[in-house]
Write a protein that holds these residues in place. Sequence first.
Motif, PDB file in Angstrom:
ATOM      1  N   ASP A 124      21.549  56.744  44.069  1.00 32.59           N
ATOM      2  CA  ASP A 124      22.240  56.425  42.893  1.00 32.59           C
ATOM      3  C   ASP A 124      22.324  54.659  42.651  1.00 32.59           C
ATOM      4  OD1 ASP A 124      23.729  56.232  45.603  1.00 32.59           O
ATOM      5  OD2 ASP A 124      25.496  55.712  44.369  1.00 32.59           O
ATOM      6  N   SER A 161      21.503  47.720  49.333  1.00 32.43           N
ATOM      7  CA  SER A 161      20.076  48.807  49.819  1.00 32.43           C
ATOM      8  C   SER A 161      18.909  48.219  49.799  1.00 32.43           C
ATOM      9  CB  SER A 161      20.425  49.813  48.717  1.00 32.43           C
ATOM     10  OG  SER A 161      19.003  50.456  48.675  1.00 32.43           O
ATOM     11  N   ASP A 304      17.714  50.869  62.564  1.00 38.06           N
ATOM     12  CA  ASP A 304      16.337  51.745  63.040  1.00 38.06           C
ATOM     13  C   ASP A 304      16.134  51.337  64.420  1.00 38.06           C
ATOM     14  OD1 ASP A 304      15.776  52.551  60.543  1.00 38.06           O
ATOM     15  OD2 ASP A 304      14.404  51.153  59.928  1.00 38.06           O
ATOM     16  N   ILE A 326      25.170  51.915  58.838  1.00 36.46           N
ATOM     17  CA  ILE A 326      24.591  52.177  57.723  1.00 36.46           C
ATOM     18  C   ILE A 326      24.498  53.666  57.258  1.00 36.46           C
ATOM     19  CG2 ILE A 326      22.077  51.389  56.665  1.00 36.46           C
ATOM     20  CD1 ILE A 326      23.539  49.002  57.498  1.00 36.46           C
TER      21      ILE A 326
HETATM   22  N1  EPU Z   1      22.619  54.364  49.866  1.00 31.00           N
HETATM   23  C1  EPU Z   1      23.203  54.671  48.682  1.00 31.00           C
HETATM   24  N2  EPU Z   1      22.758  54.811  47.454  1.00 31.00           N
HETATM   25  C2  EPU Z   1      21.528  54.474  47.237  1.00 31.00           C
HETATM   26  C3  EPU Z   1      20.825  53.920  48.297  1.00 31.00           C
HETATM   27  C4  EPU Z   1      21.235  53.727  49.528  1.00 31.00           C
HETATM   28  O1  EPU Z   1      24.353  54.924  49.151  1.00 31.00           O
HETATM   29  O2  EPU Z   1      21.109  54.463  46.182  1.00 31.00           O
HETATM   30  C5  EPU Z   1      22.864  54.023  51.080  1.00 31.00           C
HETATM   31  C6  EPU Z   1      22.279  54.932  52.010  1.00 31.00           C
HETATM   32  O3  EPU Z   1      22.607  56.369  52.051  1.00 31.00           O
HETATM   33  C7  EPU Z   1      22.617  54.359  53.540  1.00 31.00           C
HETATM   34  C8  EPU Z   1      22.681  52.776  52.995  1.00 31.00           C
HETATM   35  O4  EPU Z   1      22.821  52.724  51.630  1.00 31.00           O
HETATM   36  O5  EPU Z   1      23.932  54.750  53.849  1.00 31.00           O
HETATM   37  C9  EPU Z   1      21.438  52.004  53.314  1.00 31.00           C
HETATM   38  O6  EPU Z   1      20.130  52.643  52.530  1.00 31.00           O
HETATM   39  P1  EPU Z   1      18.966  51.820  52.149  1.00 31.00           P
HETATM   40  O7  EPU Z   1      18.743  52.111  50.673  1.00 31.00           O
HETATM   41  O8  EPU Z   1      19.239  50.311  52.662  1.00 31.00           O
HETATM   42  O9  EPU Z   1      17.813  52.438  52.932  1.00 31.00           O
HETATM   43  P2  EPU Z   1      16.360  52.817  52.441  1.00 31.00           P
HETATM   44  O10 EPU Z   1      15.680  51.784  51.505  1.00 31.00           O
HETATM   45  O11 EPU Z   1      16.565  54.314  52.067  1.00 31.00           O
HETATM   46  C10 EPU Z   1      15.015  51.407  54.425  1.00 31.00           C
HETATM   47  C11 EPU Z   1      14.062  51.938  55.556  1.00 31.00           C
HETATM   48  C12 EPU Z   1      14.978  52.861  56.643  1.00 31.00           C
HETATM   49  C13 EPU Z   1      16.108  52.008  57.017  1.00 31.00           C
HETATM   50  C14 EPU Z   1      16.978  51.384  55.908  1.00 31.00           C
HETATM   51  C15 EPU Z   1      18.084  50.753  56.543  1.00 31.00           C
HETATM   52  C16 EPU Z   1      12.253  51.985  54.126  1.00 31.00           C
HETATM   53  C17 EPU Z   1      10.728  52.952  53.465  1.00 31.00           C
HETATM   54  N3  EPU Z   1      12.881  52.713  54.947  1.00 31.00           N
HETATM   55  O12 EPU Z   1      15.771  52.727  54.047  1.00 31.00           O
HETATM   56  O13 EPU Z   1      13.786  52.967  57.565  1.00 31.00           O
HETATM   57  O14 EPU Z   1      16.815  52.745  57.983  1.00 31.00           O
HETATM   58  O15 EPU Z   1      16.198  50.971  54.959  1.00 31.00           O
HETATM   59  O16 EPU Z   1      17.556  49.581  57.052  1.00 31.00           O
HETATM   60  O17 EPU Z   1      12.030  50.823  54.135  1.00 31.00           O
HETATM   61  C18 EPU Z   1      12.728  54.133  59.248  1.00 31.00           C
HETATM   62  O18 EPU Z   1      11.804  53.369  59.260  1.00 31.00           O
HETATM   63  O19 EPU Z   1      12.890  54.675  60.272  1.00 31.00           O
HETATM   64  C19 EPU Z   1      13.728  54.080  58.303  1.00 31.00           C
HETATM   65  C20 EPU Z   1      14.688  55.067  57.958  1.00 31.00           C
END
Ligand code: EPU
Length: 415
Positions: A124, A161, A304, A326
């Motif tokens: 979102d 995020s 992670d 997170i």
């Molecule tokens: N969130 C929202 N809305 C959004 C986006 C995120 O509510 O639109 C929430 C998520 O549900 C979560 C928090 O915000 O609770 C953090 O999410 P974030 O968007 O930061 O994570 P991501 O970009 O989906 C990346 C890494 C993940 C890592 C997270 C947190 C990549 C490809 N993935 O995910 O990596 O856990 O940041 O640091 O960069 C992994 O490598 O194993 C992995 C899962």
Amino acid sequence: MEKFTIYGGRELNGKIKINGAKNALLPIMTSTLLAPGNYKLNNVPDLKDTRTMAELLRKIGAKVTFENNQLDINTVNVSKPVAPYDLVKTMRASFYVLGPLLGRLGLAEVSLPGGCAWGPRPVDIHIEALKKMGVNISLDGGNIVAKGYPVGSKIKFKFPSVGATGNIMMASVLGKGQTILQNVALEPDIVSLGDFLIRMGADIKGLGTSELIINGKDCLHSIDEFDIIPDRIEAGTFLIAGAMCGGSIAIENVNCDHISIVIDKLLESGVDLKIIENSIVIKGNKKIKPVNITTAPYPGFPTDLQAQWIAYMSIATGKSTVTDKIYFDRFTHVSELNRLGANITLNKNTATIVGVSSLKGAPVMSTDIRASASLILASLASKGKSTISRIYHIDRGYEKIENRLTDVGADITRV
Ligand code: EPU
């Protein structure tokens, strides 16, 4: 289906070199869609996710070759701005094509990622930001259909995020006006993406701070050479392996600044750890002190490494807690670690771990990349034989992990 067989209880001694960071690489790969040309990326880890992203870029029209940890990408032709469900469902980072495709073509159709193994992971924040930038967004057959070139806007994220910061940064660097992004992610992966975009000619100020000011440019250009930064999560995982198994391993090619909180927590747990330039030598200690952690956005303790830390604490000399702020549901490894004899109870997003004197090998099953890593660490520190099934997860995030662990004395085989 492949499995790992591990005979635990061996000390680890020797050197492990850290590869390029998956989570820095993936958005950088998609950012090549912003400007037509040839790109060469070095220090690219040979991962399932690297190949999935290469496949997605090819589907969109790019030419991609991947050999000897080097990626060559040609994005002259970007003819089909679509990220289909079959790829997005295997790798959520496919969603990263949305921002660059909008910047370049003003059009993108990207399958809406569903939940993942450990619960809902909404997008979102990405969508709200793009709507604020004037992009028209609708949902059709499970796909997000986005139309319109993003227009500069002031956006404050409700949470820093990582994905939304990367996506919206890429959506803002081309085109009209100034974008101000507030409460953005500070992760090194995001700073590295920003560095890459700046090398392409983007005007981005404030990288590594919570506010980014981006002035849209009429065009960007391709880059001859770019080195992917070392993977801090891989480094943290191998450091914890060293701490759990005893012996002495040197973890090489690390950016220590990126894992300073992990180093602090390891020291607090009583390990002997020395930093020599970009290497860390770690010697495990038989008496592991319990150390609590709570995950947080960078520079906090990374989610992670939460699963690996729980594995570590399961053989500490006392009680500790691990809270994930997170991802509230990212604990599928807990019941598997308990099968190895750990004593972990879960209450909402907090695991309470009562250290046991030793773990005992058992068949266990991995459920995601980091859960797999934690099961490998626990199995290495267990007495006897463990088998870990569904190891395709680990291949998404760690290149040939069994070879690298075998090189330092572990008894781990892929069968
Ligand atoms: N969130 C929202 N809305 C959004 C986006 C995120 O509510 O639109 C929430 C998520 O549900 C979560 C928090 O915000 O609770 C953090 O999410 P974030 O968007 O930061 O994570 P991501 O970009 O989906 C990346 C890494 C993940 C890592 C997270 C947190 C990549 C490809 N993935 O995910 O990596 O856990 O940041 O640091 O960069 C992994 O490598 O194993 C992995 C899962």
